[in-house]
Design an enzyme around this catalytic site. Structure first.
Site, PDB file in Angstrom:
ATOM      1  N   ASP A 109       0.828  -1.217   0.000  1.00  0.00           N
ATOM      2  CA  ASP A 109       0.000   0.000   0.000  1.00  0.00           C
ATOM      3  C   ASP A 109       0.857   1.260   0.000  1.00  0.00           C
ATOM      4  O   ASP A 109       0.643   2.169  -0.791  1.00  0.00           O
ATOM      5  CB  ASP A 109      -0.985  -0.003   1.187  1.00  0.00           C
ATOM      6  CG  ASP A 109      -0.311  -0.212   2.543  1.00  0.00           C
ATOM      7  OD1 ASP A 109       0.918  -0.455   2.590  1.00  0.00           O
ATOM      8  OD2 ASP A 109      -1.011  -0.144   3.573  1.00  0.00           O
ATOM      9  N   ASP A 152       7.049   3.943   3.446  1.00  0.00           N
ATOM     10  CA  ASP A 152       7.295   5.107   4.296  1.00  0.00           C
ATOM     11  C   ASP A 152       8.798   5.159   4.572  1.00  0.00           C
ATOM     12  O   ASP A 152       9.549   5.742   3.810  1.00  0.00           O
ATOM     13  CB  ASP A 152       6.437   4.931   5.554  1.00  0.00           C
ATOM     14  CG  ASP A 152       6.417   6.148   6.437  1.00  0.00           C
ATOM     15  OD1 ASP A 152       6.704   7.238   5.943  1.00  0.00           O
ATOM     16  OD2 ASP A 152       6.101   6.024   7.637  1.00  0.00           O
ATOM     17  N   ARG A 209     -10.308   2.333   6.307  1.00  0.00           N
ATOM     18  CA  ARG A 209      -9.874   1.647   5.082  1.00  0.00           C
ATOM     19  C   ARG A 209     -10.932   1.717   3.982  1.00  0.00           C
ATOM     20  O   ARG A 209     -10.631   1.538   2.814  1.00  0.00           O
ATOM     21  CB  ARG A 209      -9.608   0.158   5.365  1.00  0.00           C
ATOM     22  CG  ARG A 209      -8.492  -0.107   6.367  1.00  0.00           C
ATOM     23  CD  ARG A 209      -8.152  -1.596   6.375  1.00  0.00           C
ATOM     24  NE  ARG A 209      -7.340  -1.992   7.509  1.00  0.00           N
ATOM     25  CZ  ARG A 209      -6.014  -1.932   7.554  1.00  0.00           C
ATOM     26  NH1 ARG A 209      -5.339  -1.460   6.530  1.00  0.00           N
ATOM     27  NH2 ARG A 209      -5.357  -2.318   8.623  1.00  0.00           N
TER      28      ARG A 209
END
Ligand code: IMP
Ligand code: MG
Length: 179
Positions: free
Chosen positions: A103, A106, A168
């Site tokens: 997803d 980072d 979500r």
């Protein structure tokens, strides 16, 4: 809906659904071109990538398989820095063209750890496909071959991504509003 409330935080729309889907299609076309004849195995990282993986796979037109693994390193809005193991790898990836479907990248630590784990099983190649990348937070040298969108360091939810398990289930992506 421009603003949403997820638990104690307010978020405002930052990437509308149409913009996301346009980039998902572009990346799928790159995969169709690059991995033709290689029968790629997509390894989607749960939970965050479930919506991205569903949309991506429906744009992939070459023969392929998908399997799901789990690992998490995030609690609340700040990375814990803790890396957990890859769980649920029950498909033989030896000699396969593996595409990790994530997803968001980072710090990149989760992905580097996962790549190291997968390499031990001798796939023929490993590519990373991420919906989002926060280049400003990257702590490692990581080649994200397939990426849909780059975003600033702010915390986001929606389209599969969560804040403490919630948020979500929106079609667009929302950025936190700092009070
Ligand atoms: P990394 O190891 O720091 O790259 O962590 C990546 C993981 O942290 C992703 O798979 C997400 O689950 C989570 N994460 C990072 N940034 C965000 C965010 O803005 N919103 C929701 N989850 C995030
Ligand atoms: Mg994740």
């Amino acid at each position: 809906m421009d603003k949403i409330q997820v638990k104690d935080k307010t978020f405002t729309v930052s990437i509308p659904e149409a913009d996301i889907l346009k980039e998902v299609k572009r990346v799928a076309a790159e995969i169709n071109r690059d991995l033709e004849g290689r029968n790629p195995l997509f390894l989607a990282v749960l939970n965050g990538s479930f919506i991205f993986a569903a949309d991506l796979l429906r744009e992939v037109t070459i023969p392929c398989e998908i399997s799901f693994v789990k690992l998490a390193s995030y609690e609340g809005v700040f990375s814990t820095g803790e890396i957990r193991e890859v769980i649920g790898l029950n498909t033989d990836i030896t000699g396969r063209a593996v595409v990790i479907v994530e997803d968001i990248i980072d710090s990149g630590l989760t992905m580097v750890h996962m790549i190291e784990t997968l390499k031990k099983h001798n796939p023929s190649s490993i590519d990373v496909c991420s919906l989002l990348v926060k280049p400003g937070n990257l702590k490692v040298n990581l080649d994200v071959k397939y990426k849909c969108l780059e975003i600033p360091n702010d915390f986001i939810v929606g389209y599969g991504l969560d804040y403490d398990g919630f948020g979500r289930n929106t079609r667009s992506i929302y950025t936190i509003v700092e009070e």
